[in-house]
Write a protein that holds these residues in place. Structure first.
Motif: not given
Length: 500
Positions: A355-374
């Motif tokens: 939910r927070l990723a919808l408001m995140a900048p690209p550089e944070a998304l490139l880190m948090v998306l693999p984090f969620i997948c893990n």
């Protein structure tokens, strides 16, 4: 004293005075001339005076010509009926104290060589006083150490010096805080610098290096046992941390807590009060405190049921923008690494981050998306969040049972929800983010993806990386040529202005 000009002249003059004092007690007043040179404005003369004082009082200590015991006031003794020898020893010991005070003041001298030499001389006096004590032991076999003398850092490799540094540090903090209702930031910073310089050996056999030598070491000395060092180390830190520290110091302490403080404590669980209070401060301090609590939980079997609820409460939009973002996600990855965590808890973290990723900048998304997948890779029971089907015509927001306002992850109903947010991010304007979000729709590979290289990723690095791409690798982000100042064909600016 009349001195010849220059360093050599001062050396010869001081040498004559030294020989006179050591040769005859009748020349004792020449000590005043030696001490006077310590106040010189010439750094080279001061250094010669320090050397002379070192030789003079070193010889007097070895010869037993300084008074031993509780030093009486000088005036009362000299006016009394004491013998000449006793009066001389008391008088000379007062001169020795004057020398020590002068050397202490010279530690703040602007010339480095003067400061260094003053420190070395004070440490020499520590060694000599240990071998030739100026105090009478309170009981047979007592380990005497001249604690009032030392003020140093590089000597902490010696076990006896380190032990007494810890005791003196505890006493100094207690004394200052009891005398002053408001303690300055400079004091707290200096105290922390001293405390953080203390590092204990790991094993009992490593307690073997003593600065003050004794002919017959006793097994009854506390200074000879690692467990006593741990107790003193613990007392030192607890006496420091029980006070209300500046926020800047909270961070410094918590950053080093897990590897330089907790491993050396006799009872690490005594830090629970400090860490619990730090958890309630919020922001980076709460995160760093959770790191210490995590160690107590997993290493020392501490019961702290609110740990993951505290961590869950730290998840808000600011985590993608603060300077401690990398540390936050590194620690969160460690905290959530256990495969024994309940599925509802992992689902709550995955859903909140999505939910927070919808408001995140690209550089944070490139880190948090693999984090969620893990998280989903570690906990297959949570993959239902990806594959749960929706009925025809249902809106994700309307049908989503997840409660983002609930503070308890167990009551958030995250496991009943789905990660529609990641499907939304598959339409992200940045192609790398879109590709990262598309992984969730594929079969997740078993090996986890390391997020370490992505923790420090910045917008500047992404921009520079895009600039280096070949034209064939670029994805167009704008399909309609801009017209007018605001880029729209129908706006009023487009009717009145054109791009030059």
């Amino acid at each position: 004293m009349e001195r010849e000009p220059g360093r050599e002249g001062a050396r010869r003059a001081l040498g004559r005075l030294l020989q006179a004092v050591l040769a005859s007690r009748g020349e004792a007043n020449a000590v005043f001339d030696i001490l006077a040179v310590l106040q010189s404005e010439d750094p080279e003369e001061i250094q010669e005076a320090i050397h002379t004082c070192s030789r003079l009082f070193g010889a007097l200590l070895e010869r037993g010509e300084l008074f031993v015991g509780q030093l009486p006031p000088e005036d009362a003794v000299l006016a009394g009926s004491h013998g000449a020898t006793r009066k001389y020893k008391i008088w000379m010991r007062h001169r020795y104290h004057s020398c020590r005070n002068c050397l202490g003041e010279l530690l703040a001298h602007p010339t480095f060589r003067v400061k260094e030499l003053a420190l070395k001389t004070l440490m020499k006096f520590v060694q000599l006083e240990g071998a030739h004590p100026l105090e009478k032991p309170k009981w047979e076999g007592q380990y005497l150490f001249p604690r009032t003398l030392f003020r140093f850092r590089e000597y902490l490799e010696f076990d006896d010096i380190r032990y007494h540094v810890m005791q003196a540090a505890s006493d100094a903090v207690a004394q200052v805080t009891s005398q002053h209702p408001e303690v300055s930031l400079a004091f707290w910073n200096n105290a922390f610098t001293l405390l953080s310089a203390v590092s204990l050996p790991r094993q009992e056999r490593d307690i073997s290096s003593f600065y003050v030598k004794h002919t017959e070491p006793s097994d009854t000395w506390k200074v000879a046992h690692l467990k006593e060092h741990r107790k003193t180390f613990q007392m030192m830190w607890l006496s420091f941390l029980k006070h209300k520290l500046p926020l800047s110091l909270y961070k410094k302490v918590l950053v080093t807590m897990h590897d330089t403080i907790l491993p050396h404590l006799a009872q690490p669980t005594l830090m629970i009060d400090f860490l619990t209070e730090a958890c309630d401060v919020g922001g980076a301090i709460s995160l760093l405190a959770l790191n210490g609590l995590f160690i107590l939980i997993h290493t020392h079997n501490l019961e702290y049921p609110d740990f993951y609820q505290k961590l869950y409460g730290l998840l808000d939009p600011s985590i993608f923008h603060v300077k401690y973002r990398a540390r936050f996600f590194h620690l969160a990855d460690v905290f959530l690494s256990s495969s024994h965590l309940p599925a509802y808890l992992v689902a709550a973290f995955a859903k909140r981050l999505s939910r927070l990723a919808l408001m995140a900048p690209p550089e944070a998304l490139l880190m948090v998306l693999p984090f969620i997948c893990n998280l989903l890779r570690r906990h297959p029971a949570c993959r239902v969040l990806v594959h749960r089907p929706r009925g025809p015509g249902e809106s994700e927001l309307d049908a989503d049972p997840y409660d983002p306002e609930e503070e308890d992850p167990a009551k958030s109903r995250a496991l009943e929800s789905c990660l529609w947010e990641l499907q939304t991010l598959q339409q992200h304007y940045h192609p790398e983010v879109s590709r990262a979000a598309s992984v969730i729709s594929q079969a997740l590979s078993v090996p986890e993806v390391s997020i370490a290289p992505l923790l420090e990723l910045t917008a500047y690095e992404i921009f520079e990386r895009d600039l280096k791409k070949k034209p064939s690798e670029l994805v167009p982000l704008e399909f309609v040529p801009a017209q007018g100042l605001l880029g729209s064909r129908e706006d009023a600016c487009a009717q009145c202005f054109t791009l030059g």
